[in-house]
Design a protein around this motif. Structure first.
Motif, short mmCIF file in Angstrom:
data_model
loop_
_atom_site.label_atom_id
_atom_site.label_comp_id
_atom_site.label_asym_id
_atom_site.label_seq_id
_atom_site.Cartn_x
_atom_site.Cartn_y
_atom_site.Cartn_z
N MET A 416 23.37 -49.55 -94.40
CA MET A 416 22.55 -49.44 -93.19
C MET A 416 23.34 -49.97 -91.98
SD MET A 416 19.62 -48.40 -92.08
CE MET A 416 19.92 -48.07 -90.36
N ASP A 417 24.03 -51.10 -92.17
CA ASP A 417 24.88 -51.63 -91.09
C ASP A 417 25.97 -50.64 -90.74
OD1 ASP A 417 23.45 -53.96 -90.80
OD2 ASP A 417 24.70 -55.12 -92.17
N ARG A 418 26.49 -49.95 -91.74
CA ARG A 418 27.55 -48.96 -91.50
C ARG A 418 27.02 -47.83 -90.63
NH1 ARG A 418 29.81 -44.41 -94.16
NH2 ARG A 418 32.05 -44.23 -93.73
N LEU A 419 25.77 -47.43 -90.86
CA LEU A 419 25.17 -46.41 -90.01
C LEU A 419 25.09 -46.89 -88.55
CD1 LEU A 419 22.26 -45.05 -92.24
CD2 LEU A 419 24.38 -43.87 -91.63
N ARG A 420 24.75 -48.17 -88.39
CA ARG A 420 24.69 -48.71 -87.03
C ARG A 420 26.07 -48.67 -86.38
NH1 ARG A 420 21.50 -52.83 -89.87
NH2 ARG A 420 19.27 -52.52 -89.41
N ARG A 421 27.11 -49.06 -87.16
CA ARG A 421 28.47 -49.06 -86.62
C ARG A 421 28.94 -47.65 -86.29
NH1 ARG A 421 29.15 -52.93 -90.73
NH2 ARG A 421 30.18 -51.41 -92.08
N LEU A 422 28.59 -46.70 -87.13
CA LEU A 422 28.97 -45.31 -86.87
C LEU A 422 28.35 -44.81 -85.56
CD1 LEU A 422 28.70 -43.77 -90.46
CD2 LEU A 422 30.79 -44.05 -89.11
N ALA A 423 27.08 -45.18 -85.37
CA ALA A 423 26.40 -44.76 -84.15
C ALA A 423 27.04 -45.43 -82.93
CB ALA A 423 24.92 -45.11 -84.23
N ALA A 424 27.38 -46.72 -83.07
CA ALA A 424 28.01 -47.43 -81.96
C ALA A 424 29.39 -46.85 -81.65
CB ALA A 424 28.12 -48.91 -82.29
N ASN A 425 30.18 -46.55 -82.69
CA ASN A 425 31.51 -45.97 -82.49
C ASN A 425 31.43 -44.60 -81.82
OD1 ASN A 425 33.07 -48.06 -83.50
ND2 ASN A 425 32.93 -47.32 -85.61
N HIS A 426 30.45 -43.82 -82.22
CA HIS A 426 30.26 -42.51 -81.59
C HIS A 426 29.98 -42.68 -80.10
CE1 HIS A 426 29.05 -38.36 -80.95
NE2 HIS A 426 27.96 -38.82 -80.35
N GLN A 427 29.18 -43.71 -79.77
CA GLN A 427 28.85 -43.94 -78.37
C GLN A 427 30.09 -44.37 -77.60
OE1 GLN A 427 25.63 -43.14 -78.00
NE2 GLN A 427 26.01 -43.05 -75.79
N LEU A 428 30.95 -45.21 -78.25
CA LEU A 428 32.20 -45.63 -77.60
C LEU A 428 33.10 -44.43 -77.32
CD1 LEU A 428 33.17 -48.87 -79.56
CD2 LEU A 428 32.63 -48.71 -77.14
N GLN A 429 33.17 -43.50 -78.26
CA GLN A 429 34.00 -42.31 -78.08
C GLN A 429 33.41 -41.38 -77.03
OE1 GLN A 429 34.29 -40.70 -82.02
NE2 GLN A 429 35.43 -42.47 -82.82
N THR A 430 32.08 -41.32 -76.99
CA THR A 430 31.42 -40.44 -76.03
C THR A 430 31.55 -40.99 -74.61
OG1 THR A 430 29.83 -39.76 -77.72
CG2 THR A 430 29.23 -39.36 -75.41
N GLU A 431 31.42 -42.33 -74.50
CA GLU A 431 31.50 -42.96 -73.18
C GLU A 431 32.80 -43.77 -73.11
OE1 GLU A 431 27.93 -44.75 -71.59
OE2 GLU A 431 26.77 -43.98 -73.30
N ALA A 432 33.87 -43.10 -72.74
CA ALA A 432 35.19 -43.75 -72.70
C ALA A 432 35.22 -44.92 -71.72
CB ALA A 432 36.25 -42.72 -72.31
N ARG A 433 34.35 -44.90 -70.74
CA ARG A 433 34.33 -45.97 -69.74
C ARG A 433 34.03 -47.32 -70.38
NH1 ARG A 433 29.20 -47.59 -68.54
NH2 ARG A 433 27.55 -46.34 -69.48
N LEU A 434 33.30 -47.33 -71.52
CA LEU A 434 32.96 -48.59 -72.16
C LEU A 434 34.22 -49.34 -72.59
CD1 LEU A 434 29.89 -47.54 -74.35
CD2 LEU A 434 29.87 -48.75 -72.16
N ARG A 435 35.13 -48.62 -73.25
CA ARG A 435 36.38 -49.24 -73.70
C ARG A 435 37.23 -49.64 -72.49
NH1 ARG A 435 38.38 -52.01 -77.84
NH2 ARG A 435 37.53 -50.52 -79.35
N LYS A 436 37.24 -48.82 -71.46
CA LYS A 436 38.01 -49.16 -70.26
C LYS A 436 37.46 -50.42 -69.60
CE LYS A 436 39.52 -44.46 -69.11
NZ LYS A 436 39.43 -43.35 -68.12
N HIS A 437 36.14 -50.53 -69.56
CA HIS A 437 35.52 -51.71 -68.98
C HIS A 437 35.91 -52.95 -69.77
CE1 HIS A 437 32.01 -49.51 -66.73
NE2 HIS A 437 33.20 -49.28 -66.21
N LEU A 438 35.84 -52.84 -71.08
CA LEU A 438 36.15 -53.98 -71.94
C LEU A 438 37.62 -54.37 -71.82
CD1 LEU A 438 34.62 -55.78 -73.86
CD2 LEU A 438 35.33 -54.31 -75.74
N ASP A 439 38.49 -53.39 -71.81
CA ASP A 439 39.93 -53.67 -71.66
C ASP A 439 40.20 -54.40 -70.34
OD1 ASP A 439 40.42 -52.46 -74.07
OD2 ASP A 439 41.15 -50.57 -73.22
#
Length: 490
Positions: A416-439
């Motif tokens: 179940m946690d893996r499903l949550r991580r998969l959903a979060a990773n998909h969101q990171l890939q969809t919204e590239a600005r998130l990783r840029k903001h964090l970097d």
């Protein structure tokens, strides 16, 4: 017994000549006159470095200035020019939009081991000034760097000129005590380190034992027959550690490099060329406070830890102990970064305590559309409720069966946690600005997994925020409670 024989007038005369050479402001010269009239000093200091070194240079000076204002004293910055670790002084880190740039000044091999303050910058400084120009952009700070860090200048001269300009309005007094005149004023301390070497060594060994007994580590390793002094080699100019030796008959001698000295020879050097002898990290503040009328010393965390050992030297040599207060410790947050932190609800402590990959997962999870969050929450809650009911029933049937059920249930929760991580990773890939903001946050606020104040060059902030930055830091340094501050810049 206080060994200082220096008068306020002697000190002020030396400081005036030195500070005029650095390009002292009227405010600095006025503070020297106040010192001449008997004012006390709030002192701080550090190594002389390339382009002013890290941000904590400004934080140290700002704290000394603030404490001096509050106490009616004068602020003094001790240039630690006698340190011989060139590798700590020959570089600075400046940021660009997406990365950090480490600018390092190359030197010929003969510069190694010599006091850094006397090392000339040389022609290698020119390309570094050009790199700094690209990173900092045109302006007064770059002009100041070009004027201070000229090829013919030494590290001491360049660093002193820079600080004299940056803190001109605040009246910061600078001192480079490496010369003969200042060493003559502090000679009684150096003499005590020679004539009372065994006594002072025993005091430090006992303090080390006491610290370790109480769960603390000594910052400077002191061993039998070590020494508190360095000696400048009269042929090479290298700064060599002096080590004390006692032979079987109890006769004392000293070793520096490959050469042997008697106590009488060292005392002769102290008399004729005191600038050749210099104190180590534990004795240096004692030497400093024998020269200056220090009311309080402002130090960084490591320096303050040294004083746990230096205290016994203060009391044995000067008969007193100088109070020590921590410098301002701060992370400067620029407006664009503050906006990112607010947008994603990230605090600085959270950023520092969390691995970037884990933080990326959190941002991805927070960015999942509300419908997705609801579905994941519903599925997770339902799974937990059903598994709890099932494992309790199986536990009642048989204890061993219950344990097996718990193992199987934990695997289901993991998926179940893996499903949550998969959903979060998909969101990171969809919204590239998130990783840029964090970097951007990690690059600027916690670069290379270290506090910003210890990595990012002071010049970067001076270039962006100009003359208004120093008064702001001085104001913030009023803090009475030690701890790290987050400063949001305008």
């Amino acid at each position: 017994m206080d060994t200082s024989g220096a008068s306020y007038g002697e000190i002020a005369d030396l400081l005036e000549a030195q500070n005029r050479a650095f390009g002292a402001s009227a405010a600095a010269l006025a503070n020297i006159d106040r010192l001449r009239a008997g004012a006390a000093a709030i002192v701080t200091g550090q190594q002389v470095t390339l382009f002013g070194g890290p941000l904590f240079t400004l934080l140290k000076a700002a704290t000394a200035i603030r404490k001096a204002k509050d106490a009616g004293a004068v602020p003094i910055f001790w240039l630690a020019t006698e340190d011989h670790d060139l590798a700590e002084a020959d570089h600075v880190t400046l940021p660009s939009r997406h990365e950090l740039h480490r600018l390092r000044l190359e030197h010929a091999s003969e510069a190694a081991g010599k006091p850094v303050g006397a090392v000339r910058l040389g022609e290698g400084i020119r390309p570094l000034l050009e790199q700094a120009a690209e990173l900092l952009g045109p302006g007064e700070v770059l002009d100041t760097l070009r004027a201070a860090y000229a090829p013919e200048a030494t590290y001491a001269e360049a660093f002193g000129r820079l600080l004299a300009k940056v803190f001109a309005d605040e009246g910061l007094i600078l001192i480079d005590a490496a010369g003969r005149e200042f060493h003559a004023l502090g000679a009684p301390v150096l003499r005590a380190a020679i004539e009372r070497a065994a006594e002072l060594e025993n005091l430090l060994l006992e303090r080390r034992r006491l610290l370790e007994e109480r769960g603390y580590a000594a910052q400077v390793l002191v061993t039998a027959e070590s020494s508190l002094l360095f000696l400048i080699d009269d042929e090479t100019g290298a700064r060599l550690a002096l080590r004390r030796r006692d032979d079987a008959a109890g006769n004392e001698s000293w070793v520096a490099g490959k050469r042997l000295y008697s106590t009488a020879e060292l005392l002769g050097i102290l008399e004729s060329a005191p600038e050749r002898l210099s104190p180590n990290a534990l004795l240096r503040p004692v030497f400093q406070d024998a020269i200056l009328p220090t009311a309080t010393y402002v130090g960084g965390p490591a320096e303050i830890a040294y004083f746990a050992q230096s205290q016994v030297l203060y009391e044995a040599v000067l008969g007193r102990m100088t109070p020590v207060v921590p410098r301002l410790s701060a992370t400067l947050v620029e407006p664009a970064l503050a906006q990112i932190m607010a947008q994603h609800d990230i605090s600085l402590p959270e950023l520092i305590a969390t691995h970037p990959d884990e933080m990326a997962q959190r941002l991805g999870a927070r960015a999942i559309p509300i419908e997705g969050k609801q579905k994941l929450a519903a599925a997770g809650n339902a799974l937990d409720e059903e598994l709890k009911s099932l494992t309790e029933w199986m536990e009642r049937l048989d204890a061993g069966l219950g344990k097996s059920a718990e193992v199987a249930a934990s695997k289901m929760r993991y998926q179940m946690d893996r499903l949550r991580r998969l959903a979060a990773n998909h969101q990171l890939q969809t919204e590239a600005r998130l990783r840029k903001h964090l970097d951007a946050l990690y690059l600027n606020l916690f670069p290379e997994n270290h506090p910003q104040e210890r990595v990012v060059g002071a010049a970067a902030f001076l270039a962006k925020y100009g003359e208004g930055l120093i008064p702001e830091l001085v104001e913030i340094a009023e803090q009475e409670c030690p701890g790290h501050r987050v400063v949001f810049l305008d």
